[in-house]
Design an enzyme around this catalytic site. Structure first.
Site, PDB file in Angstrom:
ATOM      1  N   LYS A 136      20.565 -20.207  94.923  1.00 23.23           N
ATOM      2  CA  LYS A 136      20.065 -20.565  96.252  1.00 23.23           C
ATOM      3  C   LYS A 136      20.073 -22.062  96.440  1.00 23.23           C
ATOM      4  CE  LYS A 136      15.777 -20.397  98.843  1.00 23.23           C
ATOM      5  NZ  LYS A 136      14.405 -19.978  98.864  1.00 23.23           N
ATOM      6  N   LYS A 179      17.519 -22.422  91.788  1.00 25.72           N
ATOM      7  CA  LYS A 179      17.064 -22.772  93.135  1.00 25.72           C
ATOM      8  C   LYS A 179      17.024 -24.288  93.238  1.00 25.72           C
ATOM      9  CE  LYS A 179      13.342 -22.323  96.462  1.00 25.72           C
ATOM     10  NZ  LYS A 179      12.102 -21.643  96.835  1.00 25.72           N
TER      11      LYS A 179
END
Ligand code: PBG
Length: 345
Positions: free
Chosen positions: A268, A215
Site C-alpha cells: 500500500k 505500508k
C-alpha cells in the site's frame, strides 16, 4: 500485400532489408484474438471495497475529494452493501469516522462493542452472513493524537510495545463482533504475532490476518484522512510507515509477517509501488493484495472531471495493471464502478 513504394537502396547489394518474420501484431489482429491471448483479467472476485461509516441515520455525504464515494450512516451502508453484493462484490473493508468527543490517547472506543464500528460490523454480519468483512486495526480513527499507535506525552514518540496491547484488544473486539479478516494497518513491530496470539487464546483461530506488510508513508492517503478526520495532530507517520524510497525493506517486512503468521500480505499504496507488489509476489506463497488508495482514486476522478482523461478506461487500466503486477486481490474505491463495467461486458 507488398510494400507501398519501391525503396531505392544506396548499397551495392540489391537485396531487400530483412522484413520481420516475427510479428507480435498477429496476436493483436482482432478483438477475438486479443481476448484469447489476454494475460490478466479482472473479475469482481478481485475486489475488496473500502467503505466509510458515520454516526446517525439515513444519511450519506459525498467525500469532496473522492467523487462517487460517500460516508454512510449504518443503515445506508447496509443498503450499499446489498447493492454491491448484487454486483458480485463480497468483501468489504469498513472504516469509521468517530466523534471527537469519543477520542482519547489510548483509543479506548476502538474496543467498545456498543460503539459505532463494532455494532455496525455485527449488524452487517447478521444481515449478510456470507459477506466477508475485513476490519481495520490501527488507533488513528479513535486517537486524540491521530496516530496509529500510542503517543508518549513527553517525547511525542510513538510507543511500539504499549501500542501492541491496544491493537490486540481492538482486534479481539473486532473478532467478537464478527470480523472475518483482521487488517492491521498500524505498522507497529510485532503486531501480527501479537494479534495472532490474542485471537488464538480467545478461540478465534479461524479469524484471518491480512497484514499491511509494506505500508508506505505516502502523500496519497490525504483524501482518506479528510474523510475520517484522522490526520495526525502533530508530526507525521514516518517513524512507523515505510520510506517510499525503499524496496528491499518491504521484503524484510514480508519475512517477518510470514514468520508471525499472516495469512495474506498487502502492499500500500498500489500504483506507485507496482515494483514492490511484484517483489513481494516473487518472495511469498501467500496471497498478495494491494491497496489502491484514496489519492490514487482522487487523481483519476479529478482528471476525468476536467475532461483530461477517460475516467472509465483509466480506471480499468489502473486496476488491470495492479493485478498484472502480482496482486491477487485489490482494495479499491473503484470496486463498485468497475463491477458495473464488468457486468456490462
Ligand atoms: C489508517 C489507514 C490509512 C489508510 C488506511 N488505513 C491512513 C493512514 O495510514 O494515514 C489509507 C487508505 C487510503 O488512503 O485510501 N491506519
Amino acid at each position: 500485400m507488398g510494400l507501398l513504394f519501391s525503396p531505392v537502396y544506396p548499397t551495392e547489394s540489391d537485396s531487400m532489408p530483412q522484413l520481420p518474420t516475427h510479428r507480435p501484431r498477429r496476436n493483436r489482429k482482432s478483438q477475438v484474438i486479443r481476448d484469447m491471448v489476454q494475460e490478466t483479467r479482472l473479475t469482481t472476485h478481485d475486489f475488496i471495497y473500502p467503505l466509510f461509516l458515520i454516526e446517525g441515520q439515513n444519511q450519506q455525504l459525498e467525500v469532496s475529494s473522492m467523487p462517487g464515494i460517500h460516508r454512510f450512516t449504518a443503515d445506508r451502508l447496509i443498503d450499499e452493501i446489498g447493492r454491491c453484493v448484487e454486483l458480485g462484490i463480497h468483501t468489504f473493508a469498513p472504516f469509521p469516522s468517530i466523534n471527537d468527543a469519543l477520542k482519547d490517547r489510548l483509543a479506548q472506543e476502538s474496543a467498545n462493542p456498543e460503539g459505532l464500528y463494532l455494532k455496525t460490523v455485527a449488524d452487517i454480519k447478521r444481515q449478510f452472513p456470507d459477506v466477508v468483512l475485513m476490519t481495520d486495526v490501527a488507533m488513528d480513527p479513535y486517537s486524540s493524537d491521530g496516530h496509529d499507535g500510542v503517543v508518549d506525552v513527553d517525547s511525542g514518540e510513538i510507543l511500539n510495545d504499549a501500542s501492541l496491547e491496544v491493537l490486540g484488544q481492538m482486534a479481539l473486539a473486532q473478532a467478537r463482533a464478527g470480523a472475518d479478516i483482521i487488517g492491521p494497518s498500524d505498522m507497529m513491530d510485532g503486531r501480527v504475532a501479537w494479534i495472532r496470539e490474542v485471537l488464538d487464546q480467545n478461540a478465534f483461530g479461524h479469524v484471518s490476518i491480512m497484514s499491511y506488510t509494506a505500508k508506505y508513508a505516502s502523500a496519497f492517503y490525504g483524501p482518506f484522512r479528510d474523510a475520517l478526520d484522522s490526520a495526525p495532530k502533530k508530526g507525521d507517520k514516518k517513524s512507523y510507515q515505510m520510506n517510499p524510497a525503499n524496496r528491499r525493506e518491504a521484503l524484510r517486512e514480508l519475512a517477518l509477517d510470514e514468520a508471525e503468521g499472516a495469512d495474506m500480505v498487502m502492499v500500500k499504496p498500489a500504483l506507485s509501488y507496482l515494483d514492490v507488489i511484484l517483489d513481494v509476489k516473487n518472495h511469498t506463497h501467500l496471497p498478495v493484495t494491494a491497496y489502491n488508495v484514496s489519492g490514487e482514486y482522487a487523481m483519476v476522478k479529478a482528471a476525468a472531471r476536467n475532461g483530461w482523461l477517460d475516467g472509465e478506461k483509466t480506471m480499468m487500466e489502473v486496476l488491470t495493471s495492479i493485478k498484472r503486477a502480482g496482486a491477487d486481490a485489490i482494495l479499491t474505491y473503484f470496486a463498485k464502478e468497475a463491477a458495473e463495467v464488468l457486468r456490462r461486458g
